[in-house]
Design a protein around this motif. Structure first.
Motif, PDB file in Angstrom:
ATOM      1  N   ARG A   1      -7.263 -17.300   8.158  1.00 53.70           N
ATOM      2  CA  ARG A   1      -7.825 -16.020   8.593  1.00 53.70           C
ATOM      3  C   ARG A   1      -6.731 -14.948   8.662  1.00 53.70           C
ATOM      4  NH1 ARG A   1     -11.788 -17.258  13.657  1.00 53.70           N
ATOM      5  NH2 ARG A   1     -12.071 -15.006  13.481  1.00 53.70           N
ATOM      6  N   LEU A   2      -5.545 -15.328   9.127  1.00 54.48           N
ATOM      7  CA  LEU A   2      -4.430 -14.392   9.127  1.00 54.48           C
ATOM      8  C   LEU A   2      -4.042 -14.006   7.701  1.00 54.48           C
ATOM      9  CD1 LEU A   2      -2.203 -15.950  11.945  1.00 54.48           C
ATOM     10  CD2 LEU A   2      -3.470 -13.802  12.062  1.00 54.48           C
ATOM     11  N   GLY A   3      -4.104 -14.992   6.802  1.00 55.34           N
ATOM     12  CA  GLY A   3      -3.803 -14.708   5.399  1.00 55.34           C
ATOM     13  C   GLY A   3      -4.806 -13.753   4.778  1.00 55.34           C
ATOM     14  N   LEU A   4      -6.086 -13.919   5.130  1.00 56.37           N
ATOM     15  CA  LEU A   4      -7.116 -12.999   4.635  1.00 56.37           C
ATOM     16  C   LEU A   4      -6.859 -11.588   5.156  1.00 56.37           C
ATOM     17  CD1 LEU A   4      -9.790 -12.352   3.218  1.00 56.37           C
ATOM     18  CD2 LEU A   4     -10.968 -13.065   5.321  1.00 56.37           C
ATOM     19  N   GLY A   5      -6.513 -11.476   6.427  1.00 54.67           N
ATOM     20  CA  GLY A   5      -6.217 -10.165   6.990  1.00 54.67           C
ATOM     21  C   GLY A   5      -5.045  -9.496   6.294  1.00 54.67           C
ATOM     22  N   GLU A   6      -4.028 -10.274   5.966  1.00 52.50           N
ATOM     23  CA  GLU A   6      -2.869  -9.719   5.262  1.00 52.50           C
ATOM     24  C   GLU A   6      -3.233  -9.299   3.845  1.00 52.50           C
ATOM     25  OE1 GLU A   6       0.905  -8.387   4.288  1.00 52.50           O
ATOM     26  OE2 GLU A   6      -0.109  -8.708   6.213  1.00 52.50           O
ATOM     27  N   ALA A   7      -4.103 -10.082   3.177  1.00 50.28           N
ATOM     28  CA  ALA A   7      -4.542  -9.727   1.819  1.00 50.28           C
ATOM     29  C   ALA A   7      -5.324  -8.418   1.832  1.00 50.28           C
ATOM     30  CB  ALA A   7      -5.388 -10.857   1.240  1.00 50.28           C
ATOM     31  N   VAL A   8      -6.184  -8.248   2.827  1.00 52.63           N
ATOM     32  CA  VAL A   8      -6.947  -7.010   2.944  1.00 52.63           C
ATOM     33  C   VAL A   8      -6.014  -5.841   3.225  1.00 52.63           C
ATOM     34  CG1 VAL A   8      -8.676  -5.790   4.307  1.00 52.63           C
ATOM     35  CG2 VAL A   8      -9.058  -8.175   3.655  1.00 52.63           C
ATOM     36  N   ARG A   9      -5.055  -6.052   4.140  1.00 51.26           N
ATOM     37  CA  ARG A   9      -4.101  -4.984   4.459  1.00 51.26           C
ATOM     38  C   ARG A   9      -3.298  -4.575   3.228  1.00 51.26           C
ATOM     39  NH1 ARG A   9       0.750  -3.697   4.800  1.00 51.26           N
ATOM     40  NH2 ARG A   9       1.353  -5.722   3.952  1.00 51.26           N
ATOM     41  N   TYR A  10      -2.866  -5.553   2.446  1.00 53.51           N
ATOM     42  CA  TYR A  10      -2.064  -5.269   1.253  1.00 53.51           C
ATOM     43  C   TYR A  10      -2.872  -4.457   0.247  1.00 53.51           C
ATOM     44  CZ  TYR A  10       0.907  -6.018  -2.830  1.00 53.51           C
ATOM     45  OH  TYR A  10       1.708  -5.829  -3.929  1.00 53.51           O
ATOM     46  N   ALA A  11      -4.144  -4.846   0.047  1.00 61.54           N
ATOM     47  CA  ALA A  11      -4.986  -4.129  -0.915  1.00 61.54           C
ATOM     48  C   ALA A  11      -5.245  -2.695  -0.459  1.00 61.54           C
ATOM     49  CB  ALA A  11      -6.310  -4.868  -1.101  1.00 61.54           C
ATOM     50  N   LEU A  12      -5.452  -2.505   0.832  1.00 54.61           N
ATOM     51  CA  LEU A  12      -5.796  -1.178   1.343  1.00 54.61           C
ATOM     52  C   LEU A  12      -4.572  -0.277   1.493  1.00 54.61           C
ATOM     53  CD1 LEU A  12      -8.408  -2.076   4.126  1.00 54.61           C
ATOM     54  CD2 LEU A  12      -8.869  -1.147   1.850  1.00 54.61           C
ATOM     55  N   GLU A  13      -3.463  -0.845   2.004  1.00 51.26           N
ATOM     56  CA  GLU A  13      -2.324  -0.012   2.382  1.00 51.26           C
ATOM     57  C   GLU A  13      -1.196  -0.005   1.350  1.00 51.26           C
ATOM     58  OE1 GLU A  13      -1.012  -1.192   6.240  1.00 51.26           O
ATOM     59  OE2 GLU A  13      -2.995  -0.967   7.177  1.00 51.26           O
ATOM     60  N   GLU A  14      -0.936  -1.143   0.736  1.00 56.43           N
ATOM     61  CA  GLU A  14       0.190  -1.219  -0.191  1.00 56.43           C
ATOM     62  C   GLU A  14      -0.186  -0.721  -1.590  1.00 56.43           C
ATOM     63  OE1 GLU A  14       3.252  -1.999   0.672  1.00 56.43           O
ATOM     64  OE2 GLU A  14       2.685  -2.417   2.753  1.00 56.43           O
ATOM     65  N   VAL A  15      -1.341  -1.127  -2.070  1.00 58.44           N
ATOM     66  CA  VAL A  15      -1.766  -0.749  -3.423  1.00 58.44           C
ATOM     67  C   VAL A  15      -2.795   0.376  -3.374  1.00 58.44           C
ATOM     68  CG1 VAL A  15      -2.701  -1.567  -5.621  1.00 58.44           C
ATOM     69  CG2 VAL A  15      -1.344  -3.121  -4.189  1.00 58.44           C
ATOM     70  N   GLY A  16      -3.836   0.173  -2.611  1.00 57.24           N
ATOM     71  CA  GLY A  16      -4.898   1.175  -2.516  1.00 57.24           C
ATOM     72  C   GLY A  16      -6.078   0.809  -3.389  1.00 57.24           C
ATOM     73  N   ILE A  17      -7.282   0.761  -2.785  1.00 60.14           N
ATOM     74  CA  ILE A  17      -8.474   0.380  -3.537  1.00 60.14           C
ATOM     75  C   ILE A  17      -8.754   1.370  -4.663  1.00 60.14           C
ATOM     76  CG2 ILE A  17     -10.987   0.140  -3.394  1.00 60.14           C
ATOM     77  CD1 ILE A  17      -9.507  -2.284  -2.426  1.00 60.14           C
ATOM     78  N   ALA A  18      -8.522   2.643  -4.443  1.00 55.35           N
ATOM     79  CA  ALA A  18      -8.769   3.638  -5.491  1.00 55.35           C
ATOM     80  C   ALA A  18      -7.897   3.359  -6.711  1.00 55.35           C
ATOM     81  CB  ALA A  18      -8.507   5.043  -4.954  1.00 55.35           C
ATOM     82  N   GLU A  19      -6.644   3.004  -6.479  1.00 54.20           N
ATOM     83  CA  GLU A  19      -5.734   2.685  -7.581  1.00 54.20           C
ATOM     84  C   GLU A  19      -6.169   1.415  -8.299  1.00 54.20           C
ATOM     85  OE1 GLU A  19      -2.542   3.107 -10.175  1.00 54.20           O
ATOM     86  OE2 GLU A  19      -3.331   4.526  -8.677  1.00 54.20           O
ATOM     87  N   ILE A  20      -6.578   0.413  -7.518  1.00 57.45           N
ATOM     88  CA  ILE A  20      -7.036  -0.850  -8.123  1.00 57.45           C
ATOM     89  C   ILE A  20      -8.279  -0.617  -8.965  1.00 57.45           C
ATOM     90  CG2 ILE A  20      -7.983  -3.139  -7.615  1.00 57.45           C
ATOM     91  CD1 ILE A  20      -6.242  -3.179  -5.102  1.00 57.45           C
ATOM     92  N   GLU A  21      -9.246   0.111  -8.419  1.00 51.13           N
ATOM     93  CA  GLU A  21     -10.489   0.372  -9.156  1.00 51.13           C
ATOM     94  C   GLU A  21     -10.214   1.165 -10.433  1.00 51.13           C
ATOM     95  OE1 GLU A  21     -14.834   2.565  -8.546  1.00 51.13           O
ATOM     96  OE2 GLU A  21     -13.575   2.079  -6.814  1.00 51.13           O
ATOM     97  N   SER A  22      -9.372   2.162 -10.353  1.00 50.56           N
ATOM     98  CA  SER A  22      -9.044   2.962 -11.532  1.00 50.56           C
ATOM     99  C   SER A  22      -8.418   2.110 -12.621  1.00 50.56           C
ATOM    100  CB  SER A  22      -8.088   4.092 -11.132  1.00 50.56           C
ATOM    101  OG  SER A  22      -7.675   4.827 -12.264  1.00 50.56           O
ATOM    102  N   ARG A  23      -7.521   1.206 -12.242  1.00 51.73           N
ATOM    103  CA  ARG A  23      -6.861   0.336 -13.217  1.00 51.73           C
ATOM    104  C   ARG A  23      -7.853  -0.641 -13.834  1.00 51.73           C
ATOM    105  NH1 ARG A  23      -3.436  -0.147 -17.227  1.00 51.73           N
ATOM    106  NH2 ARG A  23      -2.249  -2.093 -17.231  1.00 51.73           N
ATOM    107  N   CYS A  24      -8.748  -1.194 -13.017  1.00 53.06           N
ATOM    108  CA  CYS A  24      -9.762  -2.119 -13.532  1.00 53.06           C
ATOM    109  C   CYS A  24     -10.669  -1.422 -14.540  1.00 53.06           C
ATOM    110  CB  CYS A  24     -10.595  -2.688 -12.382  1.00 53.06           C
ATOM    111  SG  CYS A  24      -9.733  -3.883 -11.346  1.00 53.06           S
ATOM    112  N   LEU A  25     -11.102  -0.215 -14.229  1.00 49.49           N
ATOM    113  CA  LEU A  25     -11.974   0.530 -15.137  1.00 49.49           C
ATOM    114  C   LEU A  25     -11.244   0.885 -16.427  1.00 49.49           C
ATOM    115  CD1 LEU A  25     -13.713   2.934 -12.580  1.00 49.49           C
ATOM    116  CD2 LEU A  25     -14.640   0.850 -13.608  1.00 49.49           C
ATOM    117  N   GLU A  26      -9.986   1.225 -16.315  1.00 45.95           N
ATOM    118  CA  GLU A  26      -9.192   1.546 -17.497  1.00 45.95           C
ATOM    119  C   GLU A  26      -9.064   0.346 -18.418  1.00 45.95           C
ATOM    120  OE1 GLU A  26      -4.573   2.833 -18.606  1.00 45.95           O
ATOM    121  OE2 GLU A  26      -5.270   2.831 -16.525  1.00 45.95           O
TER     122      GLU A  26
END
Length: 270
Positions: free
Chosen positions: A218-243
């Motif tokens: 559960r701590l690992g899941l929380g860290e994965a969510v934090r990394y996606a939201l704060e370190e990379v950013g969902i907008a950046e991830i989505e843009s790259r996936c669509l590209e």
């Protein structure tokens, strides 16, 4: 779905499956042609496992929300008319016309909306408020890149409190009080017949949790969510996936003997 089905059984209703169209898309699925009054729950997968389709969950949620709001206004109007026809009604009872439940059940909307976001969480932006969904599920091990055996369930607070869990244990339904102890002959311990083990469902989505879980996961899941939201950013991830998806379709169309199915051009939904 099981919790919703329990309530539907009480209302004399049932769940029927309605498939997609010939392209495995929900854009023109039979659901669109059903009478909304015959629908109690809509369950849809945002991104199916075995195709590149991205179903229009926001558009579907908007339509469901508009229908639920219309139904709520109609029920409220009928209830107010009902109370206005009662001659001996107390003035305080007029407030009841504001407490009419939306649909069958304890204050549930006419149509419940559940979104499976297992393939989209971590790839696409998810906004449950904009989606107007009542519940959303996702896993941690896929595109959130979290530990296996993890995931999460979002249930709107008022909806969760109106749904009984399909299974319960001490986490979902903590014990509130225990029977009083009666000392009998020879020191034997017993309980009064009038006493029972009293419990209450947990508030919100916690009532759907089970007792045991891996705290490290559960701590690992929380860290994965934090990394996606704060370190990379969902907008950046989505843009790259669509590209990458657009580039893949372009290259596939240039290959002899390759047919691209479900190709809807350069829409941001793919």
């Amino acid at each position: 779905m099981l919790s919703g089905n329990f309530l539907l059984d009480d209302c004399g209703e049932s769940i029927n499956n309605s498939g997609s169209d010939s392209n495995n898309s929900n854009d023109n699925a039979p659901n669109n042609y059903l009478n909304p009054k015959d629908i109690a729950m809509v369950c849809i997968t945002h991104v199916p496992t075995n195709s590149g389709i991205v179903n229009p969950v926001y558009e579907i949620g908007e339509r469901i929300n508009k229908f639920n709001e219309r139904q709520h206004r109609r029920w409220k109007h009928k209830l107010c008319r009902h109370y206005s026809d009662i001659s001996d009604i107390d003035d305080g009872d007029s407030d009841n016309c504001h407490s009419m439940p939306d649909g069958c059940g304890d204050g549930l909307p006419s149509i419940l909306y559940l979104v499976d976001a297992c393939q989209s969480a971590g790839q696409l932006r998810l906004d449950v408020q904009e989606m107007h969904c009542h519940a959303l599920t996702a896993t941690g091990r896929k595109y959130l890149r979290g530990p296996r055996g993890t995931g999460f369930l979002y249930v709107r607070y008022d909806i969760a409190n109106a749904l009984p869990p399909s299974h319960i244990d001490h986490a979902a339904a903590p014990v509130v009080s225990v029977p009083s102890i009666i000392l009998g002959r020879r020191g034997r311990v017993g309980f009064g017949l009038e006493d029972t083990l009293y419990f209450e469902y947990g508030d919100g989505a916690s009532r759907f949790e089970f007792w045991e879980s891996s705290l490290a996961s559960r701590l690992g899941l929380g860290e994965a969510v934090r990394y996606a939201l704060e370190e990379v950013g969902i907008a950046e991830i989505e843009s790259r996936c669509l590209e990458l998806a657009r580039e893949l379709r372009v290259r596939l169309r240039l290959m002899d003997g390759v047919v691209v199915h479900h190709d809807i051009g350069e829409s941001d939904r793919t």
